[in-house]
Design a protein around this motif. Structure first.
Motif, short mmCIF file in Angstrom:
data_model
loop_
_atom_site.label_atom_id
_atom_site.label_comp_id
_atom_site.label_asym_id
_atom_site.label_seq_id
_atom_site.Cartn_x
_atom_site.Cartn_y
_atom_site.Cartn_z
N ARG A 275 0.78 -1.09 -0.32
CA ARG A 275 -0.01 0.05 0.23
C ARG A 275 1.29 1.09 -0.19
O ARG A 275 0.09 2.47 0.26
N VAL A 276 1.91 0.87 -0.03
CA VAL A 276 3.15 2.46 0.20
C VAL A 276 4.03 3.09 -0.84
O VAL A 276 4.44 3.51 -1.61
N GLY A 277 2.92 2.03 -1.89
CA GLY A 277 3.49 2.22 -3.78
C GLY A 277 4.57 1.79 -3.81
O GLY A 277 5.78 1.52 -2.80
N PRO A 278 5.76 1.34 -5.54
CA PRO A 278 6.61 0.70 -5.03
C PRO A 278 8.21 0.72 -5.09
O PRO A 278 8.67 0.38 -4.71
N VAL A 279 7.88 2.16 -5.02
CA VAL A 279 9.25 3.32 -4.74
C VAL A 279 9.96 3.05 -2.85
O VAL A 279 10.88 2.66 -3.12
N VAL A 280 8.51 3.38 -2.54
CA VAL A 280 8.83 3.31 -0.97
C VAL A 280 8.97 2.08 -0.39
O VAL A 280 10.06 1.47 0.50
N ALA A 281 8.33 0.76 -1.01
CA ALA A 281 8.34 -0.44 -0.78
C ALA A 281 9.77 -0.94 -0.98
O ALA A 281 10.17 -2.17 -0.20
N GLU A 282 10.67 -0.92 -2.22
CA GLU A 282 11.83 -1.08 -3.02
C GLU A 282 13.01 -0.11 -1.60
O GLU A 282 13.78 -1.31 -0.90
N ALA A 283 12.95 0.53 -1.41
CA ALA A 283 13.26 1.03 -0.38
C ALA A 283 13.68 1.22 1.02
O ALA A 283 14.36 0.44 1.89
N ILE A 348 21.12 6.55 -3.70
CA ILE A 348 22.17 6.02 -2.37
C ILE A 348 21.96 4.41 -1.81
O ILE A 348 22.43 4.19 -1.61
N VAL A 349 20.24 4.93 -1.78
CA VAL A 349 20.22 2.61 -1.15
C VAL A 349 20.21 1.69 -1.92
O VAL A 349 20.88 1.06 -1.44
N SER A 350 20.14 1.69 -3.34
CA SER A 350 21.27 1.04 -3.90
C SER A 350 21.99 0.80 -4.27
O SER A 350 22.98 -0.31 -3.67
N ALA A 351 23.17 1.46 -4.05
CA ALA A 351 24.74 1.78 -4.32
C ALA A 351 24.84 1.47 -2.75
O ALA A 351 26.22 0.64 -2.58
N THR A 352 24.58 1.62 -1.43
CA THR A 352 24.95 1.14 -0.91
C THR A 352 24.83 0.00 -0.33
O THR A 352 25.64 -0.87 -0.09
N LEU A 353 23.63 -0.40 -1.08
CA LEU A 353 23.21 -2.30 -0.82
C LEU A 353 25.01 -3.00 -1.58
O LEU A 353 25.08 -3.54 -1.42
N ALA A 354 24.89 -2.68 -3.14
CA ALA A 354 25.86 -3.12 -3.56
C ALA A 354 27.38 -2.35 -2.74
O ALA A 354 27.82 -3.66 -3.40
N ALA A 444 23.63 -13.59 -0.11
CA ALA A 444 22.15 -13.42 0.28
C ALA A 444 22.42 -11.77 0.02
O ALA A 444 21.17 -11.00 -0.89
N LEU A 445 22.88 -11.11 -0.26
CA LEU A 445 22.92 -9.56 -0.11
C LEU A 445 22.75 -9.69 -2.35
O LEU A 445 22.69 -8.83 -2.40
N ALA A 446 23.89 -10.57 -2.72
CA ALA A 446 23.60 -10.15 -4.17
C ALA A 446 22.52 -10.89 -4.93
O ALA A 446 22.23 -9.96 -5.88
N VAL A 447 21.78 -11.41 -3.98
CA VAL A 447 20.16 -12.31 -4.43
C VAL A 447 19.41 -10.93 -4.11
O VAL A 447 19.15 -10.26 -4.97
N ALA A 448 19.60 -10.25 -3.33
CA ALA A 448 18.12 -9.29 -2.81
C ALA A 448 18.88 -8.26 -3.69
O ALA A 448 18.07 -7.29 -4.36
N LEU A 453 17.36 -4.84 -8.50
CA LEU A 453 17.54 -4.08 -9.76
C LEU A 453 16.91 -4.61 -10.84
O LEU A 453 16.32 -3.62 -11.30
N SER A 454 16.24 -6.12 -10.55
CA SER A 454 15.43 -6.10 -11.90
C SER A 454 14.26 -5.27 -11.78
O SER A 454 13.29 -5.20 -12.65
N ARG A 455 13.73 -5.62 -9.61
CA ARG A 455 12.20 -4.56 -10.28
C ARG A 455 12.72 -3.15 -10.90
O ARG A 455 11.56 -2.90 -11.02
#
Length: 481
Positions: A275-283, A348-354, A444-448, A453-455
């Protein structure tokens, strides 16, 4: 005549030195206060009210530090990672208790109190002050009936302050500062205040006892009320018509799967990821992965460094280095967020996870004490920077009519992730060595990261298709229906 004796002259000299020392201390204190005010009110923060919010965050962290030090060793906070695994597991589960109220009850209640947000924040300080005073009276008598509910209430109110602070930040944001930077300044002020207050509280606990430390904490919380009430009155004026960029998360365009509510009415149900939308859900999901990784690493490495010797460093030195590196990573993440000019928190979130994934994989390949410390530093930095960026995503994407409940859900999700990661680390400390454990976590981090990124790529393709179809119809009018 007595003043002319050597004793009298020595007394006058001593009094003069004391007076000069007090004047220097007062001058240093006032200078520090002026410097702090310039830093917290820089770049328009004083004009918009962000400076007062930063100062409130500092008093919040200072009071929490006083409380934690005063209660160290009691039944509520006496568990640590050096004890039996069963006790550590119990401690992890107990940390989830406050969130059982924050998500379903506190968050929606704060959304409905948008017109009195300054007083809601101030009330979290006032109630904690009263509870601290009550605990100070109950502590010498061992009154657990009063002490434990009061300690639980303080934890719940501390989380409520965090939710309110995050929800209010966009209302006091000056144009010169990004949301990530504003969140980082609040976090950095809290970190500095806690770092200064904790050792002072520890010394006072030895000299005058934990009861008086709790009473001093009462004063600190009451001072927080003063700075909270200095927030501008605009904080208490809800947006009459949310802007498109702050559209409610139940907007069908933002979330096709959500059911639209009645026009003109705010959704009052509990926020969930769909219910929060895809952008917020992914973050949120990316930050949950970073929190789970942090919980895993802290618990796993704490037990590993006690069981496995890394010569010539002793167990105690290794544990101290682990804590120092994790803290340094958190401090670096906060400082990086405070000076970051980027206005793309999702990136920033995606780069940090990578980055955390790469560091963990390298640490697994070259495992040793220094590799473990490097991974601990990366985990501390990633957790803090990911949290700051995710808060900015929620603040930008979610309308204020349900921003508090969204933050409450995110805080609950992330604490649950941290606990599950810690329990996983607890189990793996029994069956896996450092190389295998870090390799498993890196995978596990690589799978996440791949799923995230695919989403994002799929959503971007979906966004481009309607525009492409519209362009084709404009070029070929005969295709229009």
């Amino acid at each position: 005549m007595g003043d002319r004796t050597p004793f009298g002259r020595a007394a006058r000299a001593g009094a003069g030195k004391t007076a000069r020392a007090l004047r220097r201390a007062r001058s240093m204190l006032l200078g520090t206060g002026r410097l702090t005010r310039r830093v917290t009110h820089a770049q328009g923060a004083g004009r918009s009210g962000l400076g007062s919010l930063i100062e409130s965050s500092a008093f919040n962290s200072a009071g929490d530090a006083m409380l934690t030090v005063a209660l160290a060793g009691t039944l509520f906070f006496g568990l640590d990672v050096n004890q039996a695994r069963g006790q550590v597991a119990l401690y992890l589960i107990v940390t989830m208790a406050p969130f059982a109220l924050v998500a379903p009850l506190i968050g929606p209640a704060l959304d409905r109190a948008r017109h009195v947000r300054r007083y809601a924040i101030a009330s979290t300080f006032v109630m904690r002050a009263l509870l601290c005073w009550g605990m100070a009276s109950a502590l010498p008598h061992g009154d657990q009936v009063t002490f434990l509910p009061a300690a639980f209430g303080v934890l719940v109110l501390s989380k409520a302050f965090g939710v309110l602070r995050a929800a209010v930040t966009p209302r006091v944001l000056p144009s010169e500062i990004s949301l990530v930077t504003a969140n980082a300044r609040c976090a950095f002020a809290g970190l500095i205040a806690a770092s200064v207050t904790a050792p002072i509280a520890a010394g006072l606990a030895v000299l005058i006892g934990p009861g008086w430390v709790l009473r001093i904490g009462t004063v600190i919380f009451l001072l927080g009320v003063v700075f909270t009430l200095r927030l501008p009155r605009e904080v208490d004026i809800p947006d009459a018509d949310p802007s498109p960029e702050n559209a409610p998360a139940t907007d069908p365009a933002a979330d096709p799967g959500a059911e639209p509510g009645p026009p003109g009415k705010t959704a009052r149900h509990w926020r969930t990821l769909p219910r929060v939308g895809p952008v917020v859900a992914e973050a949120m999901q990316a930050n949950a992965v970073l929190r789970a990784f942090s919980g895993f690493l802290i618990i796993y490495l704490a037990f590993l460094l006690r069981q496995q010797r890394f010569d010539p460093v002793s167990h105690h030195v290794a544990l101290g280095l682990l804590a120092a590196c994790a803290g340094a990573g958190g401090l670096a993440g906060t400082a990086l967020g405070a000076y970051m000019k980027a206005r793309a928190p999702r990136l920033i979130v995606s780069a940090t996870l990578a980055s955390v994934t790469v560091v963990t994989a390298v640490g697994a390949a070259f495992f040793g004490l220094w590799a473990a410390l490097a991974v601990a530093t990366a985990a501390g930095l990633g957790q803090v920077l990911g949290k700051l960026s995710m808060d900015a995503v929620v603040q930008r994407e979610i309308g204020e009519e349900m921003r508090s409940s969204t933050f409450a859900v995110s805080e609950t999700l992330h604490q649950l992730s941290w606990v599950l990661g810690g329990l996983l680390g607890l189990g793996m400390s029994i069956v896996a060595d450092g190389r295998i454990a870090l390799a498993f976590v890196a995978a596990a981090l690589a799978v996440a990261l791949a799923l995230l990124l695919s989403r994002q790529a799929g959503r971007q393709r979906g966004a481009h298709r309607p525009r492409h179809a519209a362009a084709v119809k404009d070029a070929h009018p005969g295709l229009r229906s």
